[in-house]
Design an enzyme around this catalytic site. Structure first.
Site, mmCIF file in Angstrom:
data_model
loop_
_atom_site.group_PDB
_atom_site.id
_atom_site.type_symbol
_atom_site.label_atom_id
_atom_site.label_comp_id
_atom_site.label_asym_id
_atom_site.label_seq_id
_atom_site.Cartn_x
_atom_site.Cartn_y
_atom_site.Cartn_z
ATOM 1 N N ARG A 1 -8.899 0.235 4.261
ATOM 2 C CA ARG A 1 -7.944 1.172 3.653
ATOM 3 C C ARG A 1 -6.648 0.470 3.276
ATOM 4 N NH1 ARG A 1 -6.425 5.633 7.331
ATOM 5 N NH2 ARG A 1 -5.009 5.842 5.579
ATOM 6 N N ASP B 1 4.068 0.356 12.350
ATOM 7 C CA ASP B 1 2.822 -0.158 11.777
ATOM 8 C C ASP B 1 2.556 -1.615 12.166
ATOM 9 O OD1 ASP B 1 2.467 2.301 10.686
ATOM 10 O OD2 ASP B 1 3.080 1.750 8.657
ATOM 11 N N ARG C 1 0.565 15.333 13.247
ATOM 12 C CA ARG C 1 1.298 14.883 12.050
ATOM 13 C C ARG C 1 1.736 16.102 11.244
ATOM 14 N NH1 ARG C 1 -1.468 9.395 9.647
ATOM 15 N NH2 ARG C 1 0.602 9.206 8.742
ATOM 16 N N CYS D 1 -4.852 8.362 9.208
ATOM 17 C CA CYS D 1 -5.082 7.828 10.559
ATOM 18 C C CYS D 1 -4.730 8.868 11.610
ATOM 19 C CB CYS D 1 -4.214 6.588 10.788
ATOM 20 S SG CYS D 1 -4.734 5.152 9.861
ATOM 21 N N LYS E 1 0.832 -1.214 0.000
ATOM 22 C CA LYS E 1 0.000 0.000 0.000
ATOM 23 C C LYS E 1 0.866 1.262 0.000
ATOM 24 C CE LYS E 1 -1.566 1.803 4.004
ATOM 25 N NZ LYS E 1 -1.520 3.203 4.404
ATOM 26 N N ASN E 2 1.834 1.320 0.912
ATOM 27 C CA ASN E 2 2.568 2.580 1.058
ATOM 28 C C ASN E 2 3.526 2.849 -0.103
ATOM 29 O OD1 ASN E 2 1.104 3.203 3.298
ATOM 30 N ND2 ASN E 2 2.675 2.594 4.780
HETATM 31 N N1 EPU Z 1 7.291 14.317 11.220
HETATM 32 C C1 EPU Z 1 7.591 15.621 11.510
HETATM 33 N N2 EPU Z 1 7.565 16.520 10.481
HETATM 34 C C2 EPU Z 1 7.259 16.171 9.211
HETATM 35 C C3 EPU Z 1 6.954 14.823 8.930
HETATM 36 C C4 EPU Z 1 6.976 13.900 9.957
HETATM 37 O O1 EPU Z 1 7.872 15.952 12.663
HETATM 38 O O2 EPU Z 1 7.267 17.058 8.339
HETATM 39 C C5 EPU Z 1 7.321 13.308 12.305
HETATM 40 C C6 EPU Z 1 5.960 12.640 12.537
HETATM 41 O O3 EPU Z 1 5.158 13.396 13.400
HETATM 42 C C7 EPU Z 1 6.375 11.295 13.121
HETATM 43 C C8 EPU Z 1 7.701 11.010 12.412
HETATM 44 O O4 EPU Z 1 8.172 12.245 11.897
HETATM 45 O O5 EPU Z 1 6.614 11.434 14.494
HETATM 46 C C9 EPU Z 1 7.613 10.013 11.263
HETATM 47 O O6 EPU Z 1 6.598 10.413 10.368
HETATM 48 P P1 EPU Z 1 6.655 10.029 8.806
HETATM 49 O O7 EPU Z 1 6.655 11.285 8.040
HETATM 50 O O8 EPU Z 1 7.767 9.062 8.596
HETATM 51 O O9 EPU Z 1 5.266 9.285 8.612
HETATM 52 P P2 EPU Z 1 4.301 9.384 7.372
HETATM 53 O O10 EPU Z 1 5.069 9.520 6.118
HETATM 54 O O11 EPU Z 1 3.208 10.350 7.660
HETATM 55 C C10 EPU Z 1 4.360 6.828 6.843
HETATM 56 C C11 EPU Z 1 3.343 5.732 6.668
HETATM 57 C C12 EPU Z 1 2.733 5.383 8.008
HETATM 58 C C13 EPU Z 1 3.846 4.952 8.966
HETATM 59 C C14 EPU Z 1 4.940 6.032 9.037
HETATM 60 C C15 EPU Z 1 6.142 5.609 9.852
HETATM 61 C C16 EPU Z 1 2.525 6.122 4.442
HETATM 62 C C17 EPU Z 1 1.402 6.580 3.572
HETATM 63 N N3 EPU Z 1 2.309 6.200 5.755
HETATM 64 O O12 EPU Z 1 3.646 7.930 7.398
HETATM 65 O O13 EPU Z 1 1.888 4.279 7.758
HETATM 66 O O14 EPU Z 1 3.315 4.738 10.257
HETATM 67 O O15 EPU Z 1 5.394 6.365 7.703
HETATM 68 O O16 EPU Z 1 6.708 4.460 9.335
HETATM 69 O O17 EPU Z 1 3.565 5.695 3.952
HETATM 70 C C18 EPU Z 1 -0.002 2.906 7.982
HETATM 71 O O18 EPU Z 1 0.287 2.397 6.883
HETATM 72 O O19 EPU Z 1 -0.850 2.423 8.756
HETATM 73 C C19 EPU Z 1 0.683 4.138 8.389
HETATM 74 C C20 EPU Z 1 0.185 4.976 9.295
#
Ligand code: EPU
Length: 430
Positions: A399, A307, A123, A118, A22-23
């Site tokens: 999802r 995850d 975020r 989620c 998915k991701n």
């Molecule tokens: N963060 C910041 N600033 C930013 C971006 C992130 O402080 O600009 C922080 C976040 O608050 C968090 C950490 O950095 O504490 C990591 O966040 P990340 O950006 O890596 O997460 P994401 O890209 O929003 C993806 C996956 C999530 C998974 C996380 C961590 C996708 C679409 N989503 O989210 O997947 O938990 O990486 O591995 O790729 C899921 O599939 O259920 C899911 C939530």
């Protein structure tokens, strides 16, 4: 509205095929708009709602998206006629913000509503913005609702991420791939889907090196072309079935996986006394009467994935002894604990720590899927519990898990999806 009804206590046996990631899919689909051509993407989990929504989002900006078969899509980007995406689409998933990077990369301008996704705590997107600004874009957030990024011309530059962010790494890669000159992302995320996106973009003619390490170098190219590409298997779906096999004391072959991506999960299962055998493209998991305790700390890849944290908590809730989980990524990823307590688990949460005292068994109960992975955890809890578990709010599970009822039924589980009549108006007395 629908819910899952699970009669627990059945050992899972047999073989399950894992779908495309998915991701990776939700990053690669928007990446396809960086060319003015046709991309054919295989191994797409085309029936999960995040992917369906991402395809609709592309259609909303004029792309032609069609399903060649249930796991292959064709994206024609020649007809794109807009660089704006509305909240009607973006509210459904976090990954909608990849359209920012992709549209910025294509047009040097993008206007995209803030993303949903989620609820795992705050975020922020500050690292995405920092990256776009390093490429020369001017980024404005209007009333906390719409992000607009524009540049006369994007040019490569150095970006140091203050936190390891999957989303920011992907968005910066998308924006930088056609920028002038060299972009270097330091402290980049290393998840398998980052590497998959880089491989996809390179197949389109990009010049990206170092994906999968801390430093990714992107040398901008003038244009990209269409291509045919197959997405990697879903690490988290595979891990979820591994845990379901272990939790039900079953014996399951999890097929179409990359065992290297599952090492952190396999290692923890072995520590719990579960038998894990690795083959080229599959993993066999055989349960054990009594799961042993272990501690988990979630971290960016190659650490234990956040995850998989809720699913692991379910397994540890019936382990022998006390286990401690430390959540290292999200500030609010223990909401599911309330549901597990109702099934007889003994878990105390203190900030980012959860202390789990193993109990003999869980008992079926009506529970809720608070988010995608919390929902997966509820399924595992239901499969291993004594009695019947009913899971509400399963739209979260839809999802990210394709054909979950069919796949589990194929392994011998007793799980059904049933319609729940919408509640009628409640009349007040007197
Ligand atoms: N963060 C910041 N600033 C930013 C971006 C992130 O402080 O600009 C922080 C976040 O608050 C968090 C950490 O950095 O504490 C990591 O966040 P990340 O950006 O890596 O997460 P994401 O890209 O929003 C993806 C996956 C999530 C998974 C996380 C961590 C996708 C679409 N989503 O989210 O997947 O938990 O990486 O591995 O790729 C899921 O599939 O259920 C899911 C939530």
């Amino acid at each position: 509205m629908e819910k899952f009804v699970i009669n627990g206590g059945k050992e899972l046996h047999g073989t399950v095929n894992i779908s495309g990631a998915k991701n990776a899919a939700v990053a690669i689909i928007p990446a396809a708009i960086l060319c003015n051509d046709i991309c054919v993407i295989e191994n797409i989990p085309s029936s999960i709602s995040d992917v369906v929504m991402m395809m609709r989002m592309l259609e909303s900006i004029g792309a032609k998206v069609c399903l060649r078969n249930k796991s292959t899509i064709e994206i024609d980007s020649r007809t794109i006629n807009s660089d704006c995406v509305s909240y009607e689409y973006t509210k459904h998933l976090r990954a909608s913000y990849y359209l920012l990077g992709a549209l910025l990369g294509r047009y040097s301008h993008a206007r995209v509503a803030m993303p949903g996704g989620c609820d795992l705590g705050v975020r922020p997107i500050d690292q995405h913005i920092k990256g776009f600004e390093a490429l020369g874009a001017d980024v404005r957030i209007e009333e906390n609702a719409i992000v607009e990024a524009k540049a006369p011309e994007l040019r490569g530059g150095p970006v140091y991420l203050d936190v390891v962010s999957v989303g920011a790494t992907i968005n910066i890669m998308l924006a930088a791939v056609r920028a002038k000159g060299l972009t270097v992302i330091e402290n980049a995320a290393k998840e398998p889907h980052i590497v998959d996106l880089a491989n996809f973009l390179n197949t389109m003619g990009a010049d990206i090196r170092g994906a999968g390490t801390d430093t990714i170098k992107i040398r901008g190219v003038e244009s990209l072309h269409g291509c045919q590409y197959s997405i990697i298997p879903d690490q988290i779906e595979a891990g979820t079935y591994m845990l379901a096999a272990a939790a039900t004391n079953g014996d399951v072959i999890i097929n179409n996986v990359i065992p290297k991506h599952l090492e952190s999960i396999s290692t923890k299962l072995l520590e719990c006394g579960v038998k894990v055998e690795e083959y080229d493209e599959c993993i066999r998991v055989c349960g054990n009467d009594r799961i042993m305790r272990c501690n988990i700390k979630t971290m960016p890849h190659p650490g234990f994935p956040t995850d998989m944290q809720p699913q692991m908590a379910v397994l540890l809730s019936v382990a022998k002894g006390t286990s401690i989980i430390s959540e290292g990524i999200w500030e609010n990823r223990y909401r599911y604990v309330e549901q597990l307590l109702r099934m007889g688990a003994s878990i105390k949460v203190d900030g980012k720590l959860a202390v789990i005292e193993g109990v003999d068994y869980l008992k079926g109960a009506p529970v809720r899927a608070d988010d995608l992975r919390a929902g997966a955890a509820m399924i595992i809890a239901g499969l291993m519990a004594h009695g019947t578990t009913e899971i509400e709010d399963i739209l979260h599970i839809d999802r990210g898990y394709e054909y979950v009822v069919e796949k589990l039924t194929g392994l011998g589980a007793d799980i059904k999806r049933i319609d729940v009549p919408e509640p009628t108006g409640i009349r007040s007395a007197g």
